[in-house]
Design a protein around this motif. Structure first.
Motif, PDB file in Angstrom:
ATOM      1  N   VAL A 142       0.876  -1.180   0.000  1.00 19.67           N
ATOM      2  CA  VAL A 142       0.000   0.000   0.000  1.00 19.67           C
ATOM      3  C   VAL A 142       0.905   1.219   0.000  1.00 19.67           C
ATOM      4  CG1 VAL A 142      -1.836   1.232   1.202  1.00 19.67           C
ATOM      5  CG2 VAL A 142      -1.746  -1.264   1.313  1.00 19.67           C
ATOM      6  N   GLY A 143       1.046   1.825  -1.159  1.00 11.73           N
ATOM      7  CA  GLY A 143       1.929   2.987  -1.266  1.00 11.73           C
ATOM      8  C   GLY A 143       3.341   2.623  -0.828  1.00 11.73           C
ATOM      9  N   ARG A 144       3.833   3.346   0.168  1.00 10.64           N
ATOM     10  CA  ARG A 144       5.211   3.138   0.635  1.00 10.64           C
ATOM     11  C   ARG A 144       5.346   1.960   1.581  1.00 10.64           C
ATOM     12  NH1 ARG A 144       6.644   8.266   3.721  1.00 10.64           N
ATOM     13  NH2 ARG A 144       4.422   8.704   3.800  1.00 10.64           N
ATOM     14  N   VAL A 145       4.223   1.368   1.964  1.00  7.41           N
ATOM     15  CA  VAL A 145       4.266   0.333   2.999  1.00  7.41           C
ATOM     16  C   VAL A 145       4.013  -1.045   2.395  1.00  7.41           C
ATOM     17  CG1 VAL A 145       3.246  -0.460   5.160  1.00  7.41           C
ATOM     18  CG2 VAL A 145       3.442   1.995   4.704  1.00  7.41           C
ATOM     19  N   VAL A 146       4.900  -1.983   2.703  1.00  7.80           N
ATOM     20  CA  VAL A 146       4.711  -3.379   2.293  1.00  7.80           C
ATOM     21  C   VAL A 146       4.475  -4.178   3.572  1.00  7.80           C
ATOM     22  CG1 VAL A 146       5.771  -5.390   1.192  1.00  7.80           C
ATOM     23  CG2 VAL A 146       6.244  -3.082   0.318  1.00  7.80           C
ATOM     24  N   ALA A 175      -3.316   3.319   3.399  1.00 10.23           N
ATOM     25  CA  ALA A 175      -3.060   4.251   2.291  1.00 10.23           C
ATOM     26  C   ALA A 175      -3.192   5.688   2.775  1.00 10.23           C
ATOM     27  CB  ALA A 175      -4.033   3.977   1.144  1.00 10.23           C
ATOM     28  N   ALA A 176      -4.165   5.941   3.631  1.00  8.25           N
ATOM     29  CA  ALA A 176      -4.346   7.306   4.142  1.00  8.25           C
ATOM     30  C   ALA A 176      -3.139   7.723   4.985  1.00  8.25           C
ATOM     31  CB  ALA A 176      -5.630   7.392   4.964  1.00  8.25           C
ATOM     32  N   LEU A 177      -2.648   6.796   5.822  1.00  6.49           N
ATOM     33  CA  LEU A 177      -1.500   7.130   6.677  1.00  6.49           C
ATOM     34  C   LEU A 177      -0.230   7.313   5.856  1.00  6.49           C
ATOM     35  CD1 LEU A 177      -2.018   4.672   9.689  1.00  6.49           C
ATOM     36  CD2 LEU A 177      -2.506   7.125   9.629  1.00  6.49           C
ATOM     37  N   ALA A 178      -0.117   6.526   4.770  1.00  2.00           N
ATOM     38  CA  ALA A 178       1.109   6.562   3.965  1.00  2.00           C
ATOM     39  C   ALA A 178       1.052   7.620   2.861  1.00  2.00           C
ATOM     40  CB  ALA A 178       1.344   5.185   3.339  1.00  2.00           C
ATOM     41  N   ASP A 179      -0.057   8.342   2.764  1.00  2.00           N
ATOM     42  CA  ASP A 179      -0.204   9.374   1.730  1.00  2.00           C
ATOM     43  C   ASP A 179       0.938  10.393   1.855  1.00  2.00           C
ATOM     44  OD1 ASP A 179      -0.928  11.454   0.116  1.00  2.00           O
ATOM     45  OD2 ASP A 179      -2.986  11.594   0.865  1.00  2.00           O
ATOM     46  N   PRO A 180       1.705  10.578   0.781  1.00  2.00           N
ATOM     47  CA  PRO A 180       2.835  11.516   0.865  1.00  2.00           C
ATOM     48  C   PRO A 180       2.394  12.933   1.248  1.00  2.00           C
ATOM     49  CG  PRO A 180       2.852  10.310  -1.231  1.00  2.00           C
ATOM     50  CD  PRO A 180       1.584   9.934  -0.533  1.00  2.00           C
ATOM     51  N   ASP A 181       1.128  13.267   0.983  1.00  2.00           N
ATOM     52  CA  ASP A 181       0.664  14.611   1.353  1.00  2.00           C
ATOM     53  C   ASP A 181       0.404  14.737   2.851  1.00  2.00           C
ATOM     54  OD1 ASP A 181       0.816  15.457  -1.206  1.00  2.00           O
ATOM     55  OD2 ASP A 181      -1.305  15.063  -1.665  1.00  2.00           O
ATOM     56  N   LEU A 182       0.367  13.591   3.526  1.00  2.00           N
ATOM     57  CA  LEU A 182       0.175  13.623   4.975  1.00  2.00           C
ATOM     58  C   LEU A 182       1.518  13.274   5.602  1.00  2.00           C
ATOM     59  CD1 LEU A 182      -2.115  13.582   7.333  1.00  2.00           C
ATOM     60  CD2 LEU A 182      -1.610  11.139   7.308  1.00  2.00           C
ATOM     61  N   ASP A 183       2.210  14.234   6.066  1.00  2.00           N
ATOM     62  CA  ASP A 183       3.530  13.952   6.637  1.00  2.00           C
ATOM     63  C   ASP A 183       3.350  13.630   8.118  1.00  2.00           C
ATOM     64  OD1 ASP A 183       6.119  13.794   7.345  1.00  2.00           O
ATOM     65  OD2 ASP A 183       6.688  15.802   6.648  1.00  2.00           O
ATOM     66  N   LEU A 184       3.582  12.368   8.478  1.00  2.00           N
ATOM     67  CA  LEU A 184       3.358  11.968   9.872  1.00  2.00           C
ATOM     68  C   LEU A 184       4.520  12.313  10.792  1.00  2.00           C
ATOM     69  CD1 LEU A 184       1.632   8.450   9.746  1.00  2.00           C
ATOM     70  CD2 LEU A 184       0.626  10.679  10.232  1.00  2.00           C
ATOM     71  N   GLY A 199      -6.789  21.518  12.804  1.00  2.00           N
ATOM     72  CA  GLY A 199      -6.040  21.125  11.605  1.00  2.00           C
ATOM     73  C   GLY A 199      -5.739  19.643  11.556  1.00  2.00           C
ATOM     74  N   GLY A 200      -6.042  18.927  12.644  1.00  2.00           N
ATOM     75  CA  GLY A 200      -5.771  17.487  12.693  1.00  2.00           C
ATOM     76  C   GLY A 200      -6.693  16.714  11.763  1.00  2.00           C
ATOM     77  N   ARG A 201      -6.245  15.538  11.369  1.00  2.00           N
ATOM     78  CA  ARG A 201      -7.002  14.712  10.422  1.00  2.00           C
ATOM     79  C   ARG A 201      -7.505  13.439  11.086  1.00  2.00           C
ATOM     80  NH1 ARG A 201      -6.045  15.802   4.624  1.00  2.00           N
ATOM     81  NH2 ARG A 201      -6.145  18.072   4.685  1.00  2.00           N
ATOM     82  N   ALA A 202      -8.691  13.005  10.700  1.00  2.00           N
ATOM     83  CA  ALA A 202      -9.175  11.683  11.121  1.00  2.00           C
ATOM     84  C   ALA A 202      -9.529  10.875   9.886  1.00  2.00           C
ATOM     85  CB  ALA A 202     -10.399  11.816  12.024  1.00  2.00           C
ATOM     86  N   PHE A 203      -9.168   9.611   9.893  1.00  2.00           N
ATOM     87  CA  PHE A 203      -9.481   8.692   8.795  1.00  2.00           C
ATOM     88  C   PHE A 203     -10.390   7.609   9.353  1.00  2.00           C
ATOM     89  CE2 PHE A 203      -5.220  10.436   7.988  1.00  2.00           C
ATOM     90  CZ  PHE A 203      -5.536  11.175   6.851  1.00  2.00           C
ATOM     91  N   LEU A 204     -11.629   7.647   8.882  1.00  2.00           N
ATOM     92  CA  LEU A 204     -12.651   6.762   9.437  1.00  2.00           C
ATOM     93  C   LEU A 204     -13.023   5.721   8.393  1.00  2.00           C
ATOM     94  CD1 LEU A 204     -14.891   9.595  10.952  1.00  2.00           C
ATOM     95  CD2 LEU A 204     -12.834   8.518  11.921  1.00  2.00           C
ATOM     96  N   THR A 205     -12.773   4.461   8.699  1.00  2.00           N
ATOM     97  CA  THR A 205     -13.109   3.419   7.731  1.00  2.00           C
ATOM     98  C   THR A 205     -13.837   2.268   8.424  1.00  2.00           C
ATOM     99  OG1 THR A 205     -12.277   2.103   5.883  1.00  2.00           O
ATOM    100  CG2 THR A 205     -10.854   2.252   7.819  1.00  2.00           C
ATOM    101  N   GLY A 206     -14.062   1.187   7.650  1.00  2.00           N
ATOM    102  CA  GLY A 206     -14.942   0.140   8.137  1.00  2.00           C
ATOM    103  C   GLY A 206     -16.393   0.488   7.821  1.00  2.00           C
ATOM    104  N   ILE A 207     -16.576   1.444   6.920  1.00  2.00           N
ATOM    105  CA  ILE A 207     -17.924   1.933   6.585  1.00  2.00           C
ATOM    106  C   ILE A 207     -18.408   1.184   5.343  1.00  2.00           C
ATOM    107  CG2 ILE A 207     -19.271   3.953   5.928  1.00  2.00           C
ATOM    108  CD1 ILE A 207     -16.961   5.638   7.270  1.00  2.00           C
TER     109      ILE A 207
END
Ligand SMILES: C[S@@+](CC[C@H](N)C(=O)[O-])C[C@H]1O[C@@H](n2cnc3c(N)ncnc32)[C@H](O)[C@@H]1O
Length: 288
Positions: free
Chosen positions: A95-99, A137-146, A240-248
């Motif tokens: 998934v993106g940068r993560v295997v 994928a949301a966590l590894a999104d290059p636009d989201l710098d963790l 400004g924080g982000r939440a990624f909600l899945t399982g929907i």
């Protein structure tokens, strides 16, 4: 004794309605054996209907077999064989940068990719389910710098998402799960990956985190739980924080979106198969 239900020539339908019907019938594993689709059931209750005789068996009594789609045949299988086959059939998931790779595989990485080792176990989250992939994928999104961020994984299961957040540079990655069985599993997975991700047994409904204490929140739960937790998500997130909600599940995404409080703004919706992820942002709002 485990039983396998073999559907000749139907391997390509594992991800479709046929696979779903077999999961609904409580199969434990779905394997592709050449062109055949094989559903493995752990236990079959003896004493079933006439005509349900198992092929390939001499000694066993006829069994009450699960209600499965027509067109296949039952086989007796050795439990150890099906576990071995299940493991052998598991591939790495990219998934993106993560295997995400099971430990018996070699992971061939491309530049910039990172590997997380993870074997299937009693806790949900190997990267093989659409919802986990959407969240990864949301966590590894290059636009989201963790890097430097505080990340909270609500319903951490195997710990994969918190471990991924840590690997992607989070300053702090905490996974909480209401199910105590997940705690040793998530911690073992963190150890396996030399991750600093932390895990706690917590019911998010009873103990949401301190206000504004989280920069990124990821939650792979289900639609109704997201609706119930929406205010707690909003409070937990820093402006400004982000939440990624899945399982929907498809069809429920509008209801989850409609439950967003004014302090959370929808950023985007992502779909994979029958599952949605909603990405939302905490707006800077006085008094919220
Ligand atoms: C679908 S699994 C997600 C696992 C992993 N995060 C992933 O994405 O693959 C959902 C997890 O949420 C946990 N859960 C359900 N209700 C919860 C609650 N109220 N508080 C914390 N965890 C909860 C379950 O125990 C389960 O481990």
């Amino acid at each position: 004794m485990a039983r396998a239900y073999r559907l000749p020539g139907r391997a390509a339908e594992a991800e479709g309605a046929l696979g779903a019907a077999l999961w609904d019938a409580s199969c434990e594993a779905l394997l592709e054996d050449g062109d055949d689709l094989v559903a493995v059931f752990a236990e079959v209750v003896p004493g079933g209907a006439p005509g349900d005789e198992l092929t390939g068996e001499r000694d066993d009594a006829p069994a009450a077999l699960p209600a499965v789609p027509p067109g296949g045949r039952w086989e007796a299988v050795d439990e150890r064989d099906h576990v071995a086959a299940y493991f052998a059939g598991l591939d790495a998931v990219t998934v993106g940068r993560v295997v995400v790779a099971p430990t018996h595989r070699q992971a061939l990485l491309q530049a910039g990719q990172t590997v997380l080792w993870l074997d299937p176990g009693m806790a949900f989250g190997t990267g093989h389910h659409e919802t986990t992939r959407l969240a990864l994928a949301a966590l590894a999104d290059p636009d989201l710098d963790l890097r430097g961020k505080r990340v909270l994984d609500v319903g951490s299961g195997s710990g994969l998402l918190a471990i991924a957040a840590d690997r992607l540079g989070a300053a702090d990655a905490l996974g909480v799960d209401v199910d105590p069985i997940t705690l040793p599993i998530a911690r073992a997975n963190a150890d396996l990956n030399r991750s600093r991700a932390r895990f706690e047994v917590t019911d998010f409904a009873l103990a949401p985190p301190a206000p504004g204490g989280v920069d990124v929140l990821v939650a792979n739960l289900f639609a109704e739980l997201h609706e119930a937790f929406m205010d707690a998500y909003a409070r937990a997130l820093a402006p400004g924080g982000r939440a990624f909600l899945t399982g929907i599940l498809a069809g429920k995404e509008d209801a989850v979106e409609a439950a967003l409080p004014s302090s959370l703004r929808l950023v985007r919706r992502e779909r994979e198969g029958e599952w949605w992820l909603l990405a939302v942002e905490r707006v800077a709002e006085s008094g919220a």
